[in-house]
Design a protein around this motif. Structure first.
Motif, mmCIF file in Angstrom:
data_model
loop_
_atom_site.group_PDB
_atom_site.id
_atom_site.type_symbol
_atom_site.label_atom_id
_atom_site.label_comp_id
_atom_site.label_asym_id
_atom_site.label_seq_id
_atom_site.Cartn_x
_atom_site.Cartn_y
_atom_site.Cartn_z
ATOM 1 N N VAL A 222 -32.843 21.870 -30.751
ATOM 2 C CA VAL A 222 -31.576 21.515 -30.101
ATOM 3 C C VAL A 222 -30.553 22.633 -30.259
ATOM 4 O O VAL A 222 -29.720 22.868 -29.374
ATOM 5 N N ALA A 223 -30.629 23.367 -31.375
ATOM 6 C CA ALA A 223 -29.626 24.393 -31.668
ATOM 7 C C ALA A 223 -29.918 25.748 -31.031
ATOM 8 O O ALA A 223 -29.050 26.627 -31.037
ATOM 9 N N LEU A 224 -31.116 25.947 -30.490
ATOM 10 C CA LEU A 224 -31.502 27.278 -30.027
ATOM 11 C C LEU A 224 -30.526 27.912 -29.030
ATOM 12 O O LEU A 224 -30.185 29.094 -29.171
ATOM 13 N N PRO A 225 -30.068 27.186 -27.995
ATOM 14 C CA PRO A 225 -29.119 27.840 -27.074
ATOM 15 C C PRO A 225 -27.851 28.333 -27.764
ATOM 16 O O PRO A 225 -27.329 29.407 -27.423
ATOM 17 N N HIS A 226 -27.355 27.589 -28.735
ATOM 18 C CA HIS A 226 -26.145 27.999 -29.449
ATOM 19 C C HIS A 226 -26.432 29.174 -30.373
ATOM 20 O O HIS A 226 -25.589 30.071 -30.511
ATOM 21 N N ALA B 261 -35.535 34.581 -42.932
ATOM 22 C CA ALA B 261 -35.231 33.392 -43.727
ATOM 23 C C ALA B 261 -36.054 32.199 -43.259
ATOM 24 O O ALA B 261 -36.482 31.366 -44.066
ATOM 25 N N ARG B 262 -36.297 32.099 -41.964
ATOM 26 C CA ARG B 262 -37.125 31.000 -41.451
ATOM 27 C C ARG B 262 -38.565 31.127 -41.941
ATOM 28 O O ARG B 262 -39.225 30.117 -42.212
ATOM 29 N N ALA B 263 -39.067 32.355 -42.047
ATOM 30 C CA ALA B 263 -40.416 32.539 -42.590
ATOM 31 C C ALA B 263 -40.480 32.055 -44.038
ATOM 32 O O ALA B 263 -41.448 31.397 -44.443
ATOM 33 N N LEU C 207 -48.606 29.079 -30.930
ATOM 34 C CA LEU C 207 -49.088 29.906 -29.827
ATOM 35 C C LEU C 207 -48.433 29.496 -28.508
ATOM 36 O O LEU C 207 -48.189 30.356 -27.642
ATOM 37 N N ALA C 208 -48.148 28.204 -28.343
ATOM 38 C CA ALA C 208 -47.508 27.760 -27.107
ATOM 39 C C ALA C 208 -46.096 28.326 -26.980
ATOM 40 O O ALA C 208 -45.691 28.804 -25.915
ATOM 41 N N VAL C 209 -45.338 28.267 -28.076
ATOM 42 C CA VAL C 209 -43.979 28.826 -28.043
ATOM 43 C C VAL C 209 -44.021 30.327 -27.776
ATOM 44 O O VAL C 209 -43.148 30.877 -27.088
ATOM 45 N N TRP D 137 -39.119 33.574 -32.146
ATOM 46 C CA TRP D 137 -39.444 33.885 -33.538
ATOM 47 C C TRP D 137 -38.702 32.980 -34.511
ATOM 48 O O TRP D 137 -39.185 32.724 -35.619
ATOM 49 N N THR D 138 -37.539 32.478 -34.115
ATOM 50 C CA THR D 138 -36.818 31.541 -34.971
ATOM 51 C C THR D 138 -37.654 30.291 -35.216
ATOM 52 O O THR D 138 -37.659 29.731 -36.325
ATOM 53 N N LEU D 139 -38.367 29.839 -34.208
ATOM 54 C CA LEU D 139 -39.289 28.719 -34.382
ATOM 55 C C LEU D 139 -40.598 29.167 -35.017
ATOM 56 O O LEU D 139 -41.121 28.543 -35.945
#
Length: 498
Positions: free
Chosen positions: A40-44, A113-115, A406-408, A58-60
């Motif tokens: 939900v936050a990705l666009p922001h 940080a996400r990793a 892989l889909a993302v 890559w954030t996901l």
């Protein structure tokens, strides 16, 4: 030599049992909320940090990459060193990494940080249900797992509200910063949870296998996201080396012998198809609703709620139906119904209205998903001997996450969505229309694989277990083996037993 402690003796109705259940639900909810909120936050995030689409991918994917590669290893660590201890390691690691995400000044630091957050998730996710399986009496476990699944589904359903409110209110950074107080509460509650471990666990951890798997997935993901071929020259040989390592290792992270079961191999192929479709649509739909239709983050999150609510309400009855009639029909009909819902999403475009355009598509999609998620998990566990169910559930969970990873990575490349096109409503709409067709095609492919490979009925000795009929999670199958279900090295292989 240490003596094995007595088996778990808690009951759900006791005060001690309730504390364990609350702790486990909050722990799994911590990871599940993250998956719901971040999309939900990705666009922001993209607008605030001024990053291209690849950074959002890559954030996901940085999170899913480390989580997918290490989740089996994380379960084994819990068996060996103590399930509560490793669970708390995961909670603490997840919280610290979340703080790093919240203060990240740019795209690369957020991705790193996400990793790290994914590493915490790999320790936390299998440990959540492991606490239940090791703490409660055997006759109480199915009830406890059912409550865990239902309450976890409520946490998933609440994610869009909380995420949208945070993104539209104090800002997207708080979707990460809020994890710290949650983690503190979990740490306090965990003091009331009895410690347990597998006292027969022995052998070395397959750290090399985990590293090879992560690097191979990373190379493939990099090639797909950046659209350059050279990472394949690294990723493919590493993937081959990973398979070779797992064949030769005395205590492999991924015992390849489980794939000798044709049904296990087939259902994991179905899992790859169906969860790739889910990963792709849940990645792009919130962006389409916000950047394409002009919804704010809260409205976009709430708009997609029908799918989650239907999954929570219907997955139990769907699992019970599959037990009566066999898994083939639900695993064929469910994806086909979901594919129809995905095709209906083509009507979601700039100028669309929610009730006539968005809502019907999400309802049909939700009905289809509800038909197949619980039967798919139960069939995977029924496809192997009981003693291998811990490994089977861990492999299936990892397969679902790899499919989404892989889909993302691949979907934007396939539909022509690149760089900053996700901010342009017209360009985004064209690509979104293509993406829903690709995802619908994956659903149809999964249905065909299920029809031709999954038997109409399973042998009586392989009947799916009742607790596996519940499923309140969209992002991946639950990890639900019982306490006797260990891998070849005595580890739970990423399941609740580890």
């Amino acid at each position: 030599m240490a003596h094995a402690p007595p088996a778990g003796d808690l009951v759900v109705a006791s005060a001690a049992g309730r504390w364990v259940l609350i702790c486990a639900v909050l722990g799994s909810g911590l990871a599940m909320l993250d998956g719901t909120i971040v999309t939900v936050a990705l666009p922001h995030i993209g607008a605030d940090l001024d990053v291209p689409l690849s950074s959002l991918q890559w954030t996901l994917n940085a999170y899913m990459l480390t989580l997918s590669a290490l989740i089996l290893l994380g379960g084994g660590l819990g068996d060996r060193f103590g399930r509560r201890r490793v669970f708390l390691w995961g909670v603490g690691w997840f919280a610290l990494a979340s703080l790093l995400c919240g203060i990240a000044p740019n795209g690369p630091s957020l991705i790193a940080a996400r990793a790290l957050q994914g590493v915490g998730g790999a320790l936390l996710t299998p440990g959540s249900l492991a606490l239940i399986q090791s703490s409660f009496r055997q006759r109480e476990r199915a009830k406890a797992v059912g409550l865990w699944s239902g309450l976890g589904g409520v946490a998933t359903a609440g994610g869009p509200f909380l995420g949208g409110w945070l993104v539209d209110g104090p800002g997207w950074r708080w979707i990460f910063l809020i994890n710290a107080p949650f983690a503190l509460v979990i740490a306090v509650l965990a003091r009331r949870v009895p410690e347990s471990r597998d006292w027969e666990a022995s052998g070395r951890f397959d750290v090399l296998g985990a590293a090879l798997g992560a690097l191979a997935l990373g190379g493939l993901t990099y090639a797909l996201i950046d659209g350059v071929p050279w990472p394949l020259l690294v990723g493919v040989p590493l993937a081959v080396a990973f398979v070779g390592r797992e064949r030769r290792a005395s205590h492999p992270m991924l015992p390849l012998t489980v794939f000798r079961s044709r049904l296990f191999s087939a259902t994991n192929l179905v899992t790859l198809c169906l969860y790739a479709a889910l990963g792709g649509i849940f990645f792009l739909l919130p962006t389409q609703l916000q950047n394409g239709l002009g919804y704010d983050a809260l409205t976009a999150g709430v708009a997609s709620l029908p799918t989650t609510l239907l999954l929570i309400a219907l997955s139990g009855p769907a699992g019970e139906l599959a037990q009566r009639i066999g898994p083939r029909l639900p695993l064929t009909l469910g994806p086909l119904v979901a594919a129809v819902g995905l095709v209906l999403l083509r009507r979601v475009s700039p100028g669309s209205s929610y009730w006539p355009d968005v809502f019907p598509a999400l309802v049909v999609q939700g009905l289809g998903i509800s038909l197949f998620v619980a039967p798919l998990t139960a069939t995977v566990l029924a496809s192997v001997d009981d003693r291998r169910a811990g490994i089977a559930s861990g492999v299936n969970n990892a397969a679902a996450r790899v499919a989404q990873l892989l889909a993302v990575a691949a979907l934007p490349l396939l539909v022509g969505l690149s760089t900053h096109d996700y901010r342009d409503a017209e360009a985004l709409n064209v690509s979104f229309g293509r993406a829903v067709l690709v995802c619908a095609g994956l659903m149809v492919l999964g249905a065909l694989v299920a029809w031709f490979t999954v038997p109409r009925g399973l042998p009586r000795k392989e009947a799916p277990k009742p607790q596996c009929t519940r499923h309140g999670h969209v992002t991946a199958p639950p990890l639900e083996p019982g306490p006797e279900e260990r891998g070849p090295d005595g580890s739970g292989g990423g399941g609740p037993g580890g």
